[in-house]
Design a protein around this motif. Structure first.
Motif, PDB file in Angstrom:
ATOM      1  N   PHE A   1       0.865  -1.177   0.000  1.00  0.00           N
ATOM      2  CA  PHE A   1       0.000   0.000   0.000  1.00  0.00           C
ATOM      3  C   PHE A   1       0.906   1.233   0.000  1.00  0.00           C
ATOM      4  O   PHE A   1       1.618   1.472   0.974  1.00  0.00           O
ATOM      5  CB  PHE A   1      -0.941  -0.033   1.204  1.00  0.00           C
ATOM      6  N   PRO A   2       0.914   1.992  -1.083  1.00  0.00           N
ATOM      7  CA  PRO A   2       1.930   3.034  -1.259  1.00  0.00           C
ATOM      8  C   PRO A   2       1.832   4.185  -0.253  1.00  0.00           C
ATOM      9  O   PRO A   2       2.820   4.863  -0.008  1.00  0.00           O
ATOM     10  CB  PRO A   2       1.665   3.548  -2.682  1.00  0.00           C
ATOM     11  N   HIS A   3       0.635   4.352   0.312  1.00  0.00           N
ATOM     12  CA  HIS A   3       0.454   5.478   1.235  1.00  0.00           C
ATOM     13  C   HIS A   3       0.750   5.088   2.683  1.00  0.00           C
ATOM     14  O   HIS A   3       0.567   5.898   3.578  1.00  0.00           O
ATOM     15  CB  HIS A   3      -0.967   6.029   1.111  1.00  0.00           C
ATOM     16  N   TYR A   4       1.183   3.840   2.883  1.00  0.00           N
ATOM     17  CA  TYR A   4       1.524   3.380   4.229  1.00  0.00           C
ATOM     18  C   TYR A   4       3.024   3.180   4.338  1.00  0.00           C
ATOM     19  O   TYR A   4       3.666   2.725   3.394  1.00  0.00           O
ATOM     20  CB  TYR A   4       0.857   2.034   4.507  1.00  0.00           C
ATOM     21  N   SER A   5       3.556   3.454   5.535  1.00  0.00           N
ATOM     22  CA  SER A   5       4.948   3.130   5.812  1.00  0.00           C
ATOM     23  C   SER A   5       5.093   1.611   5.845  1.00  0.00           C
ATOM     24  O   SER A   5       4.098   0.881   5.879  1.00  0.00           O
ATOM     25  CB  SER A   5       5.359   3.713   7.166  1.00  0.00           C
ATOM     26  N   VAL A   6       6.335   1.154   5.831  1.00  0.00           N
ATOM     27  CA  VAL A   6       6.617  -0.279   5.927  1.00  0.00           C
ATOM     28  C   VAL A   6       5.902  -0.847   7.151  1.00  0.00           C
ATOM     29  O   VAL A   6       5.209  -1.868   7.089  1.00  0.00           O
ATOM     30  CB  VAL A   6       8.143  -0.502   6.032  1.00  0.00           C
ATOM     31  N   MET A   7       6.052  -0.153   8.270  1.00  0.00           N
ATOM     32  CA  MET A   7       5.453  -0.587   9.528  1.00  0.00           C
ATOM     33  C   MET A   7       3.941  -0.759   9.401  1.00  0.00           C
ATOM     34  O   MET A   7       3.384  -1.779   9.795  1.00  0.00           O
ATOM     35  CB  MET A   7       5.786   0.460  10.599  1.00  0.00           C
ATOM     36  N   LYS A   8       3.298   0.238   8.827  1.00  0.00           N
ATOM     37  CA  LYS A   8       1.837   0.192   8.745  1.00  0.00           C
ATOM     38  C   LYS A   8       1.379  -0.861   7.740  1.00  0.00           C
ATOM     39  O   LYS A   8       0.370  -1.535   7.949  1.00  0.00           O
ATOM     40  CB  LYS A   8       1.280   1.569   8.389  1.00  0.00           C
ATOM     41  N   ASN A   9       2.139  -1.005   6.641  1.00  0.00           N
ATOM     42  CA  ASN A   9       1.820  -2.059   5.682  1.00  0.00           C
ATOM     43  C   ASN A   9       1.751  -3.417   6.377  1.00  0.00           C
ATOM     44  O   ASN A   9       0.867  -4.212   6.119  1.00  0.00           O
ATOM     45  CB  ASN A   9       2.892  -2.113   4.581  1.00  0.00           C
ATOM     46  N   ILE A  10       2.725  -3.641   7.257  1.00  0.00           N
ATOM     47  CA  ILE A  10       2.829  -4.949   7.908  1.00  0.00           C
ATOM     48  C   ILE A  10       1.827  -5.099   9.050  1.00  0.00           C
ATOM     49  O   ILE A  10       1.244  -6.159   9.246  1.00  0.00           O
ATOM     50  CB  ILE A  10       4.276  -5.160   8.434  1.00  0.00           C
ATOM     51  N   SER A  11       1.611  -4.016   9.793  1.00  0.00           N
ATOM     52  CA  SER A  11       0.883  -4.176  11.055  1.00  0.00           C
ATOM     53  C   SER A  11      -0.609  -3.887  10.984  1.00  0.00           C
ATOM     54  O   SER A  11      -1.350  -4.299  11.876  1.00  0.00           O
ATOM     55  CB  SER A  11       1.529  -3.296  12.130  1.00  0.00           C
ATOM     56  N   GLU A  12      -1.065  -3.213   9.940  1.00  0.00           N
ATOM     57  CA  GLU A  12      -2.474  -2.794   9.989  1.00  0.00           C
ATOM     58  C   GLU A  12      -3.460  -3.961   9.985  1.00  0.00           C
ATOM     59  O   GLU A  12      -4.402  -3.988  10.790  1.00  0.00           O
ATOM     60  CB  GLU A  12      -2.836  -1.829   8.857  1.00  0.00           C
ATOM     61  N   ALA A  13      -3.246  -4.924   9.082  1.00  0.00           N
ATOM     62  CA  ALA A  13      -4.212  -6.026   8.971  1.00  0.00           C
ATOM     63  C   ALA A  13      -4.388  -6.796  10.287  1.00  0.00           C
ATOM     64  O   ALA A  13      -5.519  -6.979  10.740  1.00  0.00           O
ATOM     65  CB  ALA A  13      -3.823  -6.959   7.828  1.00  0.00           C
ATOM     66  N   PRO A  14      -3.287  -7.224  10.940  1.00  0.00           N
ATOM     67  CA  PRO A  14      -3.492  -7.928  12.220  1.00  0.00           C
ATOM     68  C   PRO A  14      -4.188  -7.059  13.260  1.00  0.00           C
ATOM     69  O   PRO A  14      -5.000  -7.560  14.036  1.00  0.00           O
ATOM     70  CB  PRO A  14      -2.065  -8.269  12.675  1.00  0.00           C
TER      71      PRO A  14
ATOM     72  N   GLN B   1      -4.446  -3.912  -5.620  1.00  0.00           N
ATOM     73  CA  GLN B   1      -4.587  -3.299  -4.306  1.00  0.00           C
ATOM     74  C   GLN B   1      -5.800  -3.876  -3.574  1.00  0.00           C
ATOM     75  O   GLN B   1      -5.758  -4.133  -2.383  1.00  0.00           O
ATOM     76  CB  GLN B   1      -4.731  -1.774  -4.447  1.00  0.00           C
ATOM     77  N   TYR B   2      -6.874  -4.073  -4.319  1.00  0.00           N
ATOM     78  CA  TYR B   2      -8.075  -4.684  -3.728  1.00  0.00           C
ATOM     79  C   TYR B   2      -7.774  -6.123  -3.323  1.00  0.00           C
ATOM     80  O   TYR B   2      -8.188  -6.584  -2.268  1.00  0.00           O
ATOM     81  CB  TYR B   2      -9.228  -4.701  -4.738  1.00  0.00           C
ATOM     82  N   GLU B   3      -7.059  -6.822  -4.217  1.00  0.00           N
ATOM     83  CA  GLU B   3      -6.766  -8.234  -3.961  1.00  0.00           C
ATOM     84  C   GLU B   3      -5.863  -8.403  -2.750  1.00  0.00           C
ATOM     85  O   GLU B   3      -6.090  -9.288  -1.910  1.00  0.00           O
ATOM     86  CB  GLU B   3      -6.138  -8.872  -5.203  1.00  0.00           C
ATOM     87  N   ALA B   4      -4.839  -7.539  -2.661  1.00  0.00           N
ATOM     88  CA  ALA B   4      -3.929  -7.623  -1.514  1.00  0.00           C
ATOM     89  C   ALA B   4      -4.713  -7.417  -0.222  1.00  0.00           C
ATOM     90  O   ALA B   4      -4.519  -8.147   0.759  1.00  0.00           O
ATOM     91  CB  ALA B   4      -2.820  -6.581  -1.649  1.00  0.00           C
ATOM     92  N   ALA B   5      -5.589  -6.431  -0.221  1.00  0.00           N
ATOM     93  CA  ALA B   5      -6.389  -6.142   0.975  1.00  0.00           C
ATOM     94  C   ALA B   5      -7.316  -7.307   1.296  1.00  0.00           C
ATOM     95  O   ALA B   5      -7.476  -7.692   2.449  1.00  0.00           O
ATOM     96  CB  ALA B   5      -7.182  -4.856   0.784  1.00  0.00           C
ATOM     97  N   GLU B   6      -7.897  -7.882   0.253  1.00  0.00           N
ATOM     98  CA  GLU B   6      -8.834  -8.988   0.458  1.00  0.00           C
ATOM     99  C   GLU B   6      -8.139 -10.181   1.113  1.00  0.00           C
ATOM    100  O   GLU B   6      -8.646 -10.764   2.064  1.00  0.00           O
ATOM    101  CB  GLU B   6      -9.445  -9.401  -0.893  1.00  0.00           C
ATOM    102  N   VAL B   7      -6.961 -10.523   0.570  1.00  0.00           N
ATOM    103  CA  VAL B   7      -6.231 -11.664   1.119  1.00  0.00           C
ATOM    104  C   VAL B   7      -5.823 -11.404   2.577  1.00  0.00           C
ATOM    105  O   VAL B   7      -5.776 -12.309   3.393  1.00  0.00           O
ATOM    106  CB  VAL B   7      -4.993 -11.987   0.252  1.00  0.00           C
TER     107      VAL B   7
END
Lengths: 262, 215
Positions: free
Chosen positions: A110-123, B116-122
């Motif tokens: 996700f280009p608008h997120y830092s490395v940290m946020k890319n990794i940590s947001e979903a969990p 981007q949608y797919e990455a988020a979905e997974v």
């Protein structure tokens, strides 16, 4: 087919992490997957090789529910996500989704997120404790050899670094199985090594993985099993040394010869 | 009438000019998003109707739409024309601009790679989380220049309210020009709009810069 009967359990009688039986998928009138069966046991690395258009990526995308198959079964840990062409409920599929991770060819950070946020947001969105997740993210970043890049943005990283962030992002979800869809195909040749090294390291740690790849020496060295696909079917599968050094099918030989010449 | 009195008189209408401008921005930006989402609806009837409405709003003069919203109810239902014309004026402007914003949003949303949608979905993001957290922020950055364009146009378009005799700055200027047989009020109006847009440009430029932290 090398294995005509697919064993859906590993040696100890445990169900395979991933089992696929007679999977069929077509786009319009084009049949992309014709009767695909395979199983992946815990701690194993399975590589899928084959010419482009053979259905390798579609297979991974079906296993991760980005494409929906018309027929066959998909089982995670012995439970049906797809049974005879009928999918489990949305809620159940969402539960299955937590079992696997997927690394894309084009990273899709996700280009608008830092490395940290890319990794940590979903969990965190999944309700995990924020500090715990961030601690895990720090560890993963370190493990990927990206110390100091915690707050960098994807555009500031090389392709190889971006792909390693993508792997960390997938691992942060603690998947039981990790899918790689041509993880080095979008990288400059000098950057593929660093990504393959990370995958190799994960293999040493007994991470269960399915890797669609064109990196033949890598597939040979890392995999427990190699699957050669062409024209929507599994032409041959087995021990990597067997498949690479002593292929039985003419189609496999033909494919591998192209790589030898290169 | 001296230039100074002219300027003072016209300034009295600036408040109303600003009211049209800010209220239209306030309503049309979110309304445009709703229209864009309807336009991209998977339900064919919904997207077809929305598409038609957008073509009408973009394909007919804003002036006509102002007249229709202000006087239409009177001719159609015999209701009295609103005493405060600000309401029909803002309604007409908001709907018209929403149509333009909707197309800008749609372009922005469709430019985000499907991966981007797919990455988020997974990763287990819900559809709503994916849109709000992953897609929308990227869309906003991409469409900023186009939105700025529309907003600058809106500043000037507020002068269109003179067609329904709403006493905003340009309407007053036009009245002075008629009574004094002078071109001066129009020059004053031009300067006003220009200065207004200098500010708009500055503010939008700052907003764009704030989104510069990533590419």
């Amino acid at each position: 087919m090398a294995e005509d009967k697919i064993n859906m359990t590993d040696g100890g009688g445990q169900p395979s992490i991933l089992g696929i039986r007679s999977l069929q998928k077509s786009f319009g009138s084009l049949s992309v997957l014709k009767d695909i069966s395979l199983s992946v046991d815990r701690g194993n690395v399975v590589s899928i090789i084959g010419p482009s258009g053979s259905g390798k990526s579609t297979l991974l995308r079906c296993a991760s529910f980005l494409e929906f198959a018309e027929g066959g079964d998909i089982l995670y840990d012995g439970q049906y996500a797809l049974r005879d062409g009928v999918y489990a409920s949305k809620a159940e599929l969402n539960r299955f989704r937590t079992r696997f991770g997927l690394v894309f060819q084009n990273f899709q950070l996700f280009p608008h997120y830092s490395v940290m946020k890319n990794i940590s947001e979903a969990p965190i969105l999944h309700g995990e404790d924020k500090e715990e997740v961030q601690e895990r993210a720090f560890e993963l970043i370190k493990k990927m050899g990206l110390d100091g890049k915690e707050y960098a943005y994807p555009y500031q990283l090389s392709g190889g670094q971006q792909q390693r962030v993508a792997i960390a992002r997938a691992l942060a979800m603690k998947p039981e199985i990790l899918f790689f869809d041509e993880p080095t195909s979008a990288l400059d040749p000098e950057l593929t090594g660093e990504v393959l090294k990370v995958i190799r390291q994960l293999a040493d740690e007994k991470m269960t993985m399915v890797v669609v790849t064109h990196e033949m020496p890598f597939a040979k060295a890392v995999s427990n099993r190699v699957i050669f696909m062409a024209g929507g079917v599994i032409v041959e599968q087995g021990d990597p040394l067997e498949v690479f050094d002593n292929p039985k099918e003419e189609r496999t030989k033909q494919f591998l010869r192209v790589f030898e010449r290169a | 009438m001296s230039l100074m009195t002219m300027i003072i008189k016209m300034s009295e209408g600036l408040g109303k000019t600003c009211a049209i401008f800010f209220l239209t921005v306030l309503f049309s930006l979110p309304l445009g998003m709703i229209v864009a989402l309807l336009r991209m609806s998977k339900v064919k009837v919904v997207s077809a109707i929305t598409r038609f409405v957008i073509t009408v709003l973009r394909g007919t003069p804003l002036m006509l739409q102002l007249l229709a919203v202000t006087y239409g109810p009177y001719y159609l239902f015999g209701t009295t024309v609103a005493r405060n014309k600000l309401i029909p004026v803002v309604i007409a402007f908001s709907i018209n601009y929403a149509a333009y914003f909707a197309e800008i949003y749609r372009g922005g949303i469709e430019s985000i790679p499907i991966g981007q949608y797919e990455a988020a979905e997974v990763l287990g993001y819900t559809k709503f989380q994916t849109f709000m957290r992953i897609i929308l922020p990227q869309v906003v950055k991409r469409i900023m220049p186009s939105v700025t364009n529309e907003v600058v146009t809106l500043v000037k378009d507020t002068s269109m309210a003179f067609t329904v005799s709403y006493q905003e700055m340009f309407t007053i200027g036009k009245q002075i020009a008629n009574s004094q047989t002078s071109f001066m009020p129009f020059l004053v109006a031009g300067v006003f709009y220009y200065l207004f847009n200098v500010i708009v440009d500055y503010v939008m430029g700052r907003a764009e810069k704030r989104l510069d932290y990533y590419k």
